[in-house]
Design a protein around this motif. Structure first.
Motif, short mmCIF file in Angstrom:
data_model
loop_
_atom_site.label_atom_id
_atom_site.label_comp_id
_atom_site.label_asym_id
_atom_site.label_seq_id
_atom_site.Cartn_x
_atom_site.Cartn_y
_atom_site.Cartn_z
N TYR A 326 50.90 85.86 20.69
CA TYR A 326 52.13 86.27 20.04
C TYR A 326 52.84 85.13 19.32
O TYR A 326 53.77 85.36 18.57
CB TYR A 326 53.09 86.90 21.06
N THR A 328 51.11 81.99 18.02
CA THR A 328 50.38 81.16 17.05
C THR A 328 49.45 82.06 16.24
O THR A 328 48.86 83.01 16.77
CB THR A 328 49.54 80.06 17.72
N ILE A 329 49.33 81.74 14.95
CA ILE A 329 48.51 82.57 14.09
C ILE A 329 47.03 82.43 14.45
O ILE A 329 46.26 83.38 14.37
CB ILE A 329 48.77 82.23 12.60
N GLU A 330 46.63 81.23 14.93
CA GLU A 330 45.23 81.02 15.27
C GLU A 330 44.79 81.99 16.38
O GLU A 330 43.77 82.67 16.26
CB GLU A 330 44.99 79.57 15.72
N MET A 332 46.34 84.66 17.29
CA MET A 332 46.51 86.03 16.82
C MET A 332 45.26 86.51 16.09
O MET A 332 44.75 87.60 16.33
CB MET A 332 47.73 86.09 15.89
N ILE A 333 44.74 85.65 15.20
CA ILE A 333 43.54 86.05 14.46
C ILE A 333 42.37 86.20 15.41
O ILE A 333 41.60 87.17 15.32
CB ILE A 333 43.21 85.01 13.36
N GLU B 91 42.84 74.64 9.26
CA GLU B 91 44.00 74.32 10.10
C GLU B 91 45.23 74.10 9.22
O GLU B 91 46.32 74.59 9.51
CB GLU B 91 43.70 73.08 10.93
N LEU B 94 46.58 77.35 7.86
CA LEU B 94 47.24 78.20 8.84
C LEU B 94 48.57 77.63 9.33
O LEU B 94 49.30 78.31 10.04
CB LEU B 94 46.32 78.44 10.03
N HIS B 97 51.27 79.81 8.09
CA HIS B 97 50.95 81.23 7.91
C HIS B 97 51.68 82.05 8.98
O HIS B 97 51.65 81.70 10.16
CB HIS B 97 49.44 81.44 8.02
N PRO B 98 52.35 83.11 8.58
CA PRO B 98 53.11 83.90 9.56
C PRO B 98 52.17 84.68 10.50
O PRO B 98 51.03 84.94 10.15
CB PRO B 98 53.94 84.84 8.70
N ILE B 99 52.71 85.06 11.66
CA ILE B 99 51.90 85.77 12.66
C ILE B 99 52.04 87.27 12.38
O ILE B 99 52.68 88.01 13.12
CB ILE B 99 52.36 85.38 14.06
N LEU B 112 41.14 85.15 5.16
CA LEU B 112 41.64 84.10 6.04
C LEU B 112 41.21 84.35 7.48
O LEU B 112 40.74 83.46 8.18
CB LEU B 112 43.16 84.00 5.93
N TYR B 116 38.58 81.83 9.32
CA TYR B 116 39.04 81.14 10.53
C TYR B 116 38.10 81.46 11.69
O TYR B 116 37.68 80.57 12.43
CB TYR B 116 40.46 81.56 10.89
N SER B 124 45.86 76.42 18.05
CA SER B 124 46.89 75.80 17.22
C SER B 124 47.30 74.45 17.79
O SER B 124 47.37 74.27 19.01
CB SER B 124 48.10 76.73 17.15
#
Lengths: 417, 521
Positions: A326, A328-330, A332-333, B91, B94, B97-99, B112, B116, B124
């Motif tokens: 919830y 970090t985008i990493e 999340m992806i 990295e 991102l 980059h919004p969630i 993306l 990734y 992160s």
């Protein structure tokens, strides 16, 4: 003309055997075809046997599975590797945890994770597997006894099974279809009071087993109905590919846990019981002994289980923690990709097998590098065992079909694949 | 000097045409080099730095999209240096980059996400707050911009420049405050604006028409042809639950390259509006049997003198439907064969993809009529000289421009159409047929190219394929047309149209679930 019929003839409308003429007594009886199942109380899991009988004697039994339309293998091609776990629950639905473990192992083999999982994960997997083996055998033994008229042991043994189911429900959240194991680990850790609960359950089950053995082992009716019935030779068992308790009852000394050890089985002490005559009584006794061996293994596991993570620390298989997902985008992806596209398994073929409730349960997968199996195949023991049922019931009485079929322990979900 | 160049990529030799870039050369070997800003249909800018590869004897990493191949070049895409470069670049991309994945329309087909997961998949390491930008920027009639999601690849800017020739988008500010915005005094309103949504590798540009309607992975894709005009852009229909949710262009270098116009994308709405769901007789619902019998009875009276009967072919319908009706016209020996279609829109013609003729199949109808030896009249010429003895009219499609409404009322009109409007509303008998997205068939574009459409989903109600409805009508009037599939109509037709004799009927394509296609990117 006076009525010469006896009172019995008038009432029953037929003659007694001694009243028949010699000619009538010697008439050869015709072969008759009788349907047993698919909806018969003793035909566990919807299977049909077309019996050709000569009086009470079975001349031929044509066993016809396929009423469940499971489509496990085809459905798996459309699901991600993780989505297949609920399907495996429904293979042998009396011991779903073992199926879960088998499916996870085939994925891990392709991912190169075999033997690299956290120790706690391996212990948890063995604990839930052995609990599932107990539920499987308890059901088989209890139901077979019940079908021979012994209702009390059935209730006693299912009571034991329920204690285990309750525990598994605490572990996984579901009483029957657990979907607990994941590729790379298990979905969540054991509950905090699991240790004490399982110890208590095992103690109580041991007591109940003593009671049930007293009720069954020296029971004249039970003994006569089981002993010498459905005898399978060692050679027959090997030739037809029988495994598990059925093969061991015939003296085939093969147990995946010992001969192709996986997980932490090499570190556990246990014996593999073997039968001598290969009849229904031996199958019953082997199963009973395996329950006791499972209890023995569970006690060792409880004593040895270490603390630690329950999921491999590998981004290819592990979902990120919710907190990271919830925030970090990493993560999340990665979470999104794991759920939508599935755990990406590298291309290749693998066969992984475990000792299921009924014997060697194997999964063969062809992976194409995506998150879904290109082809999935299951080597389900029930399907193999059922193919011997026709031979085993030949020349037995119709009444003997029930214990023979019961001791084969066909599980419909596993048989229809 | 030879026209090809041989180089080595990841240890494998490959021979490609001179002038090819390394990225495309790798693709021929099945090596997919990750990239954001590179698009095969657009000018190359080497801006995202995602496609860096190491080339031997070259001290620095080179962008493979811009690097042209040379003889003897040795390229590595999986060596530690370029692998690390890819990871670090992702990295960087991102960091701010919004969630948004759960609420983003691009999720599931996002480049993306795909890159990734394929190339980085690491946690992160950022512990500073993200730079926030505007989330909902209305930059044009069809498109909403989310500046936070934008990764500044400039694909959309180049798409506007290259496809529509209008410079409507621009970058502003610098560093991590750089953002995409409209060019001074402009808004994103060119007729090809929605191509920017397709090329956007993330969910920065979303179509107002599609956003928040359907998740990409739930959709099925069926190849088809846009029926919006005579260009015949190759498209994919993205559909689910028996309806289309969007149309996207499909690459065809001979017709539309990677693009299509906005107007064409919206034609799918028409598939659900004013549809004729069941046969009608005198405006009341009827069964197919009764409607066909009624139509045959009405026609039978006039077919004794076929000069009283007219047939209207339609440039809005497929070759198969038109051929079926043309065959009937020939067998009936009717006195009048008209060709109807939507009136041309000269303002559309721009020398790119859009043309004035908004009918998908005018060329096809012309070819079929000529092959069958039918003398046709464009319908809009009729008001000048309507034949006095005309009593009945069999109309394909719902458009019949140039026909006097009062005159039409006096005629026995049998309409074979997918929509209940125009000429169909006053028809004595109306037979419902499948629209373009619902039946297998072909259309012929302005350049005479015959292109295949596939049925994406079932037609609504009791509608059936057009050629089938016409064959039933023919059967009832004593003309035997024995077809069981559009392919058979096609076979009959190409045997008669000389120009199409070498065209083959494409293999049937079943809808492809986009979730099996993985990330489309």
């Amino acid at each position: 003309m006076p009525d010469t019929r006896t009172l019995k003839q008038l009432v029953l409308g037929r003659k007694d055997v001694q009243d028949l003429s010699d000619n009538e007594q010697e008439l050869p009886p015709e072969l008759m075809t009788v349907n047993m199942g698919p909806s018969h109380p003793a035909m566990h899991g919807t299977v049909r046997i077309v019996l050709t009988v000569d009086g009470e004697r079975v001349v031929r039994g044509d066993v016809q599975p396929g009423y469940l339309h499971r489509c496990f293998e085809k459905e798996s091609e459309h699901a991600t590797y993780t989505q297949v776990f609920p399907y495996t629950d429904r293979l042998n639905y009396v011991s779903p945890m073992i199926n879960n473990v088998g499916w996870a192992m085939v994925g891990e083999k392709l991912l190169g994770l075999t033997g690299k999982l956290p120790r706690r994960t391996e212990y948890i997997r063995v604990i839930v597997s052995e609990m599932s083996r107990m539920t499987d055998h308890l059901t088989c033994v209890g139901a077979s006894a019940m079908e021979l008229g012994a209702f009390t042991p059935f209730r006693y043994l299912l009571k034991c099974r329920e204690w285990l189911y309750e525990l598994l429900e605490k572990v996984s959240g579901a009483r029957l279809t657990h979907s607990y194991v994941r590729i790379g680990g298990v979905s969540k850790d054991l509950p905090s009071d699991f240790h004490a609960d399982l110890t208590l359950a095992l103690d109580r089950i041991e007591g109940v087993l003593v009671e049930c053995e007293g009720l069954l082992n020296n029971n004249k009716i039970f003994y006569d109905r089981m002993s010498g019935i459905g005898v399978m030779t060692r050679e027959h068992a090997i030739a037809t590919g029988c495994v598990g308790p059925i093969a061991r009852a015939c003296g085939v000394d093969y147990d995946v846990r010992r001969d192709y050890p996986y997980s932490i089985y090499p570190e556990l002490e246990f014996d593999v019981p073997l039968g001598t005559t290969g009849d229904c009584l031996d199958r019953y006794l082997v199963r009973l002994e395996e329950i006791k061996q499972s209890i023995r293994m569970l006690r060792q596991c409880l004593a040895q289980i270490p603390d630690g993570p329950v999921m491999a620390d590998d981004h290819r298989v592990a979902l990120p923690p919710k907190r990271d997902t919830y925030n970090t985008i990493e993560s999340m992806i990665r979470h999104f990709k794991h759920i939508m596209d599935g755990v990406r398994v590298p291309p290749g073929e693998a066969y992984a097998f475990v000792e299921g409730g009924n014997g060697e349960l194997g999964f063969f997968v062809v992976a194409d590098g995506t998150g879904r199996p290109y082809k999935a195949y299951v080597r389900s023991p029930s399907f193999v065992h059922l193919s011997t049922a026709g031979d085993l019931i030949r020349d037995h009485l119709i009444a003997d079909v029930v214990p023979i079929f019961g001791m084969i322990n066909m599980i419909g979900g596993e048989c229809d694949k | 000097m030879s026209d090809t160049v041989t180089l080595t990529i990841d240890g494998k030799p490959v021979t490609v045409a001179k002038g090819t870039n390394v990225l495309e050369a790798a693709k021929t070997l099945g090596v997919e080099i990750s990239a954001f800003c590179y698009h095969p249909g657009l000018p190359i800018v080497a801006q995202c730095r995602q496609c860096l590869v190491s080339i031997e004897k070259n001290p620095k990493l080179q962008p493979s999209c811009q690097q042209v191949v040379a003889d003897g070049m040795v390229v590595h895409t999986t060596d530690p240096v370029s692998t690390l470069a890819r990871k670090q670049q992702l990295e960087f991309t991102l960091v701010n980059h919004p969630i948004d994945c759960p609420i983003c329309d691009k999720a599931g087909e996002c480049t993306l996400q795909k890159l990734y997961f394929d190339h980085d998949n690491a946690d992160s390491r950022v512990d500073t707050p993200k730079v926030h930008k505007a989330k909902v920027v209305d930059i044009g009639p069809h498109i909403v911009l989310d500046q936070e999601r934008c990764i500044l690849c400039s694909r959309c800017i180049r798409t506007c420049d290259h496809v529509s020739g209008q410079h409507q988008l621009e970058f502003a500010h610098r560093s991590d405050h750089e953002l995409l915005t409209t060019a001074p005094g402009e808004q994103l309103d060119n007729p090809y604006s929605l191509n920017t949504v397709d090329v956007c590798p993330v969910g920065a540009l979303t179509a107002k028409d599609f956003r928040f309607t359907m998740r990409a992975w739930e959709l099925d894709a069926t190849p088809s042809i846009c029926n919006g005009c005579a260009t015949g852009c190759n498209i994919e229909i993205h559909h689910k639950n028996e309806r289309a949710w969007r149309l996207v262009p499909r690459h065809n270098p001979d017709v539309n390259d990677y693009w299509m116009c906005d107007e064409g994308r919206f034609t799918y709405h028409d598939l659900r509006e004013h549809r004729l769901a069941g046969p009608t007789v005198e405006g009341l619902p009827a069964s197919w049997d009764r409607a066909i019998a009624s139509a045959a009875k009405r026609l039978g009276v006039f077919l004794k003198d076929p000069a009283q009967v007219g047939v209207v072919l339609s440039a809005t319908c497929s070759n198969e439907d038109n051929y079926a009706l043309a065959r009937l016209a020939k067998e009936w020996k009717v006195g009048l064969v008209l060709v109807a279609g939507k009136p041309p829109v000269p303002a559309r013609a721009d020398g790119r993809l859009r043309v004035a003729d908004v009918n998908p199949n005018a060329a096809g109808v012309k070819a079929i009529a000529a092959a069958l030896g039918l003398a046709t009249t464009p319908s809009f010429e009729l008001d000048r000289a309507p034949p006095a003895n005309l009593r009945a009219l069999v109309v394909l499609g719902d458009v019949l421009p140039g026909f006097d409404a009062a005159r039409l009322k006096e005629l026995e009109v049998i309409a074979v159409a997918s929509h209940e409007r125009g000429v169909v509303t006053g028809a004595r008998v109306a037979l419902p047929i499948a629209a373009w997205a619902e039946a297998a068939g072909t259309v012929t574009n302005a350049k005479g190219r015959v292109q295949r459409m596939h049925a994406a989903f079932a037609p609504p109600g009791q509608a059936i394929a057009g050629w089938d409805a016409i064959a039933r009508l023919g059967h009832a009037t004593g003309v035997k047309l024995a077809w069981s599939h559009a392919r058979e109509v096609w076979k009959d037709m190409v045997a008669q149209v000389a120009a199409w004799k070498d065209v083959t009927w494409a293999r049937e394509v079943r809808p492809l679930a986009l979730r099996f296609a993985g990330s489309r990117g």
